[in-house]
Design a protein around this motif. Structure first.
Motif, PDB file in Angstrom:
ATOM      1  N   GLY A  16       0.806  -1.211   0.000  1.00  0.00           N
ATOM      2  CA  GLY A  16       0.000   0.000   0.000  1.00  0.00           C
ATOM      3  C   GLY A  16       0.843   1.267   0.000  1.00  0.00           C
ATOM      4  O   GLY A  16       2.076   1.246   0.137  1.00  0.00           O
ATOM      5  N   ARG A  17       0.155   2.385  -0.126  1.00  0.00           N
ATOM      6  CA  ARG A  17       0.796   3.687  -0.207  1.00  0.00           C
ATOM      7  C   ARG A  17       0.973   4.305   1.178  1.00  0.00           C
ATOM      8  O   ARG A  17       0.235   3.978   2.100  1.00  0.00           O
ATOM      9  N   PRO A  18       1.898   5.265   1.309  1.00  0.00           N
ATOM     10  CA  PRO A  18       1.995   6.020   2.560  1.00  0.00           C
ATOM     11  C   PRO A  18       0.702   6.782   2.836  1.00  0.00           C
ATOM     12  O   PRO A  18       0.071   7.318   1.918  1.00  0.00           O
ATOM     13  N   LEU A  19       0.313   6.813   4.088  1.00  0.00           N
ATOM     14  CA  LEU A  19      -0.969   7.381   4.489  1.00  0.00           C
ATOM     15  C   LEU A  19      -0.833   8.860   4.821  1.00  0.00           C
ATOM     16  O   LEU A  19       0.039   9.268   5.590  1.00  0.00           O
ATOM     17  N   ARG A  20      -1.736   9.661   4.253  1.00  0.00           N
ATOM     18  CA  ARG A  20      -1.871  11.075   4.604  1.00  0.00           C
ATOM     19  C   ARG A  20      -3.182  11.266   5.362  1.00  0.00           C
ATOM     20  O   ARG A  20      -4.214  10.714   4.972  1.00  0.00           O
ATOM     21  N   LEU A  21      -3.127  12.029   6.442  1.00  0.00           N
ATOM     22  CA  LEU A  21      -4.307  12.250   7.274  1.00  0.00           C
ATOM     23  C   LEU A  21      -4.420  13.711   7.683  1.00  0.00           C
ATOM     24  O   LEU A  21      -3.404  14.400   7.866  1.00  0.00           O
ATOM     25  N   TYR A  22      -5.646  14.142   7.884  1.00  0.00           N
ATOM     26  CA  TYR A  22      -5.889  15.485   8.416  1.00  0.00           C
ATOM     27  C   TYR A  22      -5.481  15.524   9.880  1.00  0.00           C
ATOM     28  O   TYR A  22      -5.854  14.657  10.673  1.00  0.00           O
ATOM     29  N   HIS A 352      -6.695  -5.612 -10.720  1.00  0.00           N
ATOM     30  CA  HIS A 352      -5.490  -4.921 -10.234  1.00  0.00           C
ATOM     31  C   HIS A 352      -5.643  -3.394 -10.268  1.00  0.00           C
ATOM     32  O   HIS A 352      -5.194  -2.719  -9.323  1.00  0.00           O
ATOM     33  N   PRO A 353      -6.291  -2.805 -11.296  1.00  0.00           N
ATOM     34  CA  PRO A 353      -6.531  -1.364 -11.230  1.00  0.00           C
ATOM     35  C   PRO A 353      -7.460  -0.978 -10.074  1.00  0.00           C
ATOM     36  O   PRO A 353      -7.343   0.121  -9.530  1.00  0.00           O
ATOM     37  N   VAL A 354      -8.367  -1.862  -9.710  1.00  0.00           N
ATOM     38  CA  VAL A 354      -9.256  -1.595  -8.571  1.00  0.00           C
ATOM     39  C   VAL A 354      -8.436  -1.541  -7.290  1.00  0.00           C
ATOM     40  O   VAL A 354      -8.595  -0.630  -6.467  1.00  0.00           O
ATOM     41  N   LEU A 355      -7.554  -2.504  -7.101  1.00  0.00           N
ATOM     42  CA  LEU A 355      -6.699  -2.516  -5.919  1.00  0.00           C
ATOM     43  C   LEU A 355      -5.849  -1.252  -5.856  1.00  0.00           C
ATOM     44  O   LEU A 355      -5.745  -0.611  -4.793  1.00  0.00           O
ATOM     45  N   ALA A 356      -5.257  -0.858  -6.974  1.00  0.00           N
ATOM     46  CA  ALA A 356      -4.420   0.343  -6.994  1.00  0.00           C
ATOM     47  C   ALA A 356      -5.232   1.584  -6.649  1.00  0.00           C
ATOM     48  O   ALA A 356      -4.770   2.460  -5.898  1.00  0.00           O
ATOM     49  N   ALA A 357      -6.449   1.666  -7.192  1.00  0.00           N
ATOM     50  CA  ALA A 357      -7.283   2.837  -6.938  1.00  0.00           C
ATOM     51  C   ALA A 357      -7.730   2.900  -5.479  1.00  0.00           C
ATOM     52  O   ALA A 357      -7.688   3.962  -4.844  1.00  0.00           O
ATOM     53  N   VAL A 358      -8.146   1.769  -4.929  1.00  0.00           N
ATOM     54  CA  VAL A 358      -8.599   1.754  -3.537  1.00  0.00           C
ATOM     55  C   VAL A 358      -7.443   2.105  -2.604  1.00  0.00           C
ATOM     56  O   VAL A 358      -7.606   2.867  -1.639  1.00  0.00           O
ATOM     57  N   ARG A 359      -6.271   1.568  -2.880  1.00  0.00           N
ATOM     58  CA  ARG A 359      -5.109   1.940  -2.067  1.00  0.00           C
ATOM     59  C   ARG A 359      -4.842   3.444  -2.143  1.00  0.00           C
ATOM     60  O   ARG A 359      -4.565   4.093  -1.124  1.00  0.00           O
ATOM     61  N   ARG A 360      -4.903   4.001  -3.338  1.00  0.00           N
ATOM     62  CA  ARG A 360      -4.658   5.440  -3.510  1.00  0.00           C
ATOM     63  C   ARG A 360      -5.714   6.258  -2.768  1.00  0.00           C
ATOM     64  O   ARG A 360      -5.406   7.252  -2.094  1.00  0.00           O
ATOM     65  N   GLN A 361      -6.959   5.857  -2.867  1.00  0.00           N
ATOM     66  CA  GLN A 361      -8.044   6.619  -2.252  1.00  0.00           C
ATOM     67  C   GLN A 361      -7.983   6.564  -0.727  1.00  0.00           C
ATOM     68  O   GLN A 361      -8.162   7.585  -0.046  1.00  0.00           O
ATOM     69  N   LEU A 362      -7.730   5.405  -0.169  1.00  0.00           N
ATOM     70  CA  LEU A 362      -7.640   5.299   1.288  1.00  0.00           C
ATOM     71  C   LEU A 362      -6.411   6.025   1.825  1.00  0.00           C
ATOM     72  O   LEU A 362      -6.454   6.599   2.921  1.00  0.00           O
ATOM     73  N   ALA A 363      -5.326   6.018   1.071  1.00  0.00           N
ATOM     74  CA  ALA A 363      -4.124   6.721   1.514  1.00  0.00           C
ATOM     75  C   ALA A 363      -4.308   8.226   1.515  1.00  0.00           C
ATOM     76  O   ALA A 363      -3.562   8.951   2.181  1.00  0.00           O
ATOM     77  N   ASP A 364      -5.299   8.709   0.794  1.00  0.00           N
ATOM     78  CA  ASP A 364      -5.592  10.140   0.727  1.00  0.00           C
ATOM     79  C   ASP A 364      -6.652  10.497   1.773  1.00  0.00           C
ATOM     80  O   ASP A 364      -7.832  10.645   1.471  1.00  0.00           O
ATOM     81  N   ASP A 365      -6.240  10.570   3.039  1.00  0.00           N
ATOM     82  CA  ASP A 365      -7.121  10.941   4.143  1.00  0.00           C
ATOM     83  C   ASP A 365      -8.353  10.047   4.222  1.00  0.00           C
ATOM     84  O   ASP A 365      -9.465  10.501   4.469  1.00  0.00           O
TER      85      ASP A 365
END
Length: 408
Positions: A16-22, A352-365
């Protein structure tokens, strides 16, 4: 204190990607930067009633943090307290003619059952205030020794003026802090205090109340110092994230951070202060005091699938205040049925594009609504498209479980 069982977590390809949070303290979305092990403290319940949807929303939100960190390769050290002695608990026990210990034990067990049903990953340390008293007393003693605490009669109070950065976490003006202190367990009108905002650290014994012997005299701990002591003892500081509902930003998180920072001489208590929005019913915040509760256990008793409850909570962004409605739950039940139907197919579009997108979306706050929409599109396409990957349904099933906590 025993927490609930850890559910199985499917493995996923890649990382997964690094997590960004508010961060409430800075007012911006910024990267979390955990070390080899991510460290998180989320404030737990005062167990005087059953888990309501507002509680569930908070713990599901921080469960996403837990899951995203794990997916990014970080083991997580997760600590959660239980305020198993406090005024609301004692008042409820007195009202119902029940022993306060039995009430706390029963509701804590029910909370664990509800969390397990919602597939919330359990904390590594699930710590009651009562079992932490031997850790709390030395912290109060330390605050007295450095001149940051003082006596009002036999009670011990913390001086907010001893904390040079007091107010940095919630960022509120003085009138708002005074109003919230009175509303949320403080006693700003107590005579003898140096400042109306000063919170109690140790409440001396009163007739008819539980108390424990200590070098401070018989008594029981204040609310905020409980979390400071438990977090310091198990995570150290600064740890990566302190979390809870937005109603905890002040005074609870502000005060617990101040206690720890003054006692240790270090700053900050946590690198991120993260707060989940409030869940309302008919336009009002859902709370035990108002009595407008939708209970997780009640939903389960009537046969509602816990995965649908979790999906309904994920349909709104974790930071947003929002209402719980029958329509919201019905939409979640429909979504769950669509997803289960799609992953039951023998094949589907490349996931695989679904997994990449979900990872990106969750990592974005923790943009869970966007992640749900991504899986919605795949489930729709799975019914229509001719390009078929026999491994796709299993991958979607696994990513929904591992990242969103939804068992399909």
């Amino acid at each position: 204190m025993q927490s609930w069982p850890l559910p199985p977590i499917p493995g996923l390809p890649g990382s997964g990607r690094p997590l960004r949070l508010y961060d409430t303290a800075t007012g911006e979305v910024r990267p979390t930067a955990p070390g080899a092990t991510a460290r998180m403290y989320v404030c737990g319940i005062t167990p005087y009633d059953a888990t309501h949807i507002g509680h569930a929303a908070t713990y599901v939100a921080f469960d996403l943090v837990h899951r995203v960190w794990r997916d990014g390769g970080h083991p997580v050290r997760y600590v959660q307290n239980v305020t198993d002695v406090d005024d609301p608990l004692l008042e409820r026990a007195t009202r119902d003619g029940e022993d306060w210990r039995q009430l706390a034990d029963r509701e804590t067990r029910l909370f664990g059952t509800d969390m397990a049903a919602l597939r919330v990953l359990p904390p590594d340390d699930f710590v009651g205030a009562v079992e932490a008293i031997d850790e709390i007393v030395p912290l109060v003693r330390r605050l007295l020794d450095v001149g940051a605490a003082y006596h009002v009669g036999d009670d011990v109070y913390f001086s907010v003026h001893s904390a040079p950065r007091f107010g940095y976490e919630a960022g509120l003006d003085l009138p708002t802090m005074l109003a919230l202190s009175a509303e949320r367990g403080g006693d700003p009108d107590r005579a003898g205090k140096k400042d109306p905002l000063d919170p109690v650290l140790w409440r001396a014994a009163r007739d008819g109340e539980p108390c424990w012997p200590s070098e401070l005299g018989p008594g029981r701990p204040g609310w905020h110092v409980e979390c400071a002591a438990i977090a310091l003892g198990r995570l150290g500081m600064p740890f990566d994230l302190q979390g809870g509902g937005s109603d905890l930003a002040f005074p609870h998180h502000e005060m617990s951070a101040a206690h720890a920072e003054v006692a240790t001489g270090e700053w900050p208590f946590a690198r991120h202060y993260v707060h989940a929005g409030m869940i309302g019913l008919a336009g009002e915040k859902m709370s035990k005091s108002l009595g407008n509760l939708v209970l997780v256990a009640r939903l389960r008793e009537r046969g509602t699938d816990s995965a649908a409850v979790r999906l309904a909570l994920l349909a709104g962004h974790y930071r947003s205040d929002r209402d719980w409605t029958d329509e919201l739950l019905a939409m979640a039940e429909h979504r769950l049925a669509q997803w289960r139907s799609a992953v039951a197919l023998p094949a589907g579009p490349d996931a695989h594009p679904v997994l990449a997108a979900v990872r990106r979306q969750l990592a974005d706050d923790l943009d869970a609504p966007a992640a749900l929409a991504t899986i919605d599109r795949w489930a729709y396409d799975a019914q229509l498209r001719r390009d078929r990957d026999p491994a796709a349904p299993a991958l979607v099933r696994d990513l929904a479980d591992a990242l969103l906590g939804i068992a399909l």
